[in-house]
Motif scaffolding. Structure first.
Motif, short mmCIF file in Angstrom:
data_model
loop_
_atom_site.label_atom_id
_atom_site.label_comp_id
_atom_site.label_asym_id
_atom_site.label_seq_id
_atom_site.Cartn_x
_atom_site.Cartn_y
_atom_site.Cartn_z
N LEU A 180 0.84 -1.20 0.00
CA LEU A 180 0.00 0.00 0.00
C LEU A 180 0.87 1.25 0.00
CD1 LEU A 180 -2.92 1.17 0.28
CD2 LEU A 180 -2.48 1.20 2.73
N ARG A 181 1.90 1.27 0.83
CA ARG A 181 2.78 2.43 0.91
C ARG A 181 3.61 2.61 -0.35
NH1 ARG A 181 3.53 0.45 6.40
NH2 ARG A 181 2.36 1.83 7.77
N ALA A 182 3.91 1.53 -1.05
CA ALA A 182 4.72 1.60 -2.27
C ALA A 182 4.01 2.36 -3.39
CB ALA A 182 5.09 0.20 -2.74
N VAL A 183 2.68 2.38 -3.35
CA VAL A 183 1.92 3.09 -4.36
C VAL A 183 2.17 4.59 -4.28
CG1 VAL A 183 -0.41 3.64 -5.16
CG2 VAL A 183 0.14 1.32 -4.41
N GLY A 184 2.36 5.09 -3.09
CA GLY A 184 2.57 6.52 -2.91
C GLY A 184 1.25 7.26 -2.91
N PRO A 185 1.22 8.42 -2.26
CA PRO A 185 -0.04 9.16 -2.18
C PRO A 185 -0.42 9.82 -3.50
CG PRO A 185 1.72 10.40 -1.13
CD PRO A 185 2.30 9.07 -1.53
N LYS A 186 -1.64 9.66 -3.88
CA LYS A 186 -2.18 10.36 -5.05
C LYS A 186 -2.70 11.73 -4.61
CE LYS A 186 -2.72 6.60 -8.03
NZ LYS A 186 -1.34 6.27 -8.11
N ARG A 187 -3.06 11.81 -3.34
CA ARG A 187 -3.49 13.07 -2.73
C ARG A 187 -2.76 13.18 -1.40
NH1 ARG A 187 -9.67 11.68 -2.93
NH2 ARG A 187 -9.49 12.52 -0.84
N PRO A 188 -2.34 14.39 -1.00
CA PRO A 188 -1.54 14.54 0.22
C PRO A 188 -2.24 14.05 1.49
CG PRO A 188 -2.02 16.68 -0.77
CD PRO A 188 -2.55 15.64 -1.69
N GLU A 189 -3.57 14.13 1.53
CA GLU A 189 -4.27 13.69 2.74
C GLU A 189 -4.34 12.17 2.85
OE1 GLU A 189 -7.65 14.53 -0.23
OE2 GLU A 189 -5.65 15.29 0.17
N LEU A 190 -3.88 11.45 1.84
CA LEU A 190 -3.88 9.99 1.88
C LEU A 190 -2.45 9.44 1.86
CD1 LEU A 190 -6.81 9.19 -0.58
CD2 LEU A 190 -6.84 9.21 1.92
N ASP A 191 -1.58 10.03 2.65
CA ASP A 191 -0.19 9.57 2.75
C ASP A 191 -0.12 8.44 3.77
OD1 ASP A 191 2.50 9.15 2.92
OD2 ASP A 191 3.01 11.21 3.45
N TRP A 192 -0.05 7.20 3.28
CA TRP A 192 -0.08 6.02 4.14
C TRP A 192 1.15 5.91 5.02
CZ3 TRP A 192 -4.84 4.96 3.95
CH2 TRP A 192 -5.55 5.03 2.76
N HIS A 193 2.21 6.63 4.70
CA HIS A 193 3.45 6.55 5.49
C HIS A 193 3.27 7.11 6.90
CE1 HIS A 193 4.90 6.22 1.34
NE2 HIS A 193 5.79 5.41 1.86
N VAL A 194 2.29 7.95 7.12
CA VAL A 194 2.09 8.55 8.45
C VAL A 194 1.37 7.60 9.40
CG1 VAL A 194 2.13 10.90 7.55
CG2 VAL A 194 -0.06 9.76 7.88
N LEU A 195 0.78 6.51 8.86
CA LEU A 195 0.07 5.55 9.71
C LEU A 195 0.95 4.35 10.03
CD1 LEU A 195 -3.38 5.45 7.86
CD2 LEU A 195 -2.82 6.68 9.96
N ASP A 196 0.91 3.91 11.29
CA ASP A 196 1.55 2.65 11.66
C ASP A 196 0.76 1.52 11.02
OD1 ASP A 196 3.42 3.95 13.27
OD2 ASP A 196 2.16 3.80 15.06
#
Length: 55
Positions: free
Chosen positions: A13-29
């Protein structure tokens, strides 16, 4: 009805990268991703419900 997987590969999921800044999966454990996605999809269904209201 909401259909969601029973497991999520956090690294993929994180490898996809955010398409929108509010969906940056890297900030979630890892353990925060699944609950976030479930609540996010419920929010769509309930027209952006207030979590505290349903608690």
């Amino acid at each position: 009805m909401i259909n969601i997987a029973s497991a999520i590969n956090a690294n993929r999921l994180r490898a996809v990268g955010p398409k929108r800044p509010e969906l940056d999966w890297h900030v979630l454990d890892d353990e925060e991703i699944y609950p976030f996605l479930v609540q996010h999809e419920i929010g769509h269904r309930q027209d952006n419900f207030d979590q505290l209201e349903i608690a």
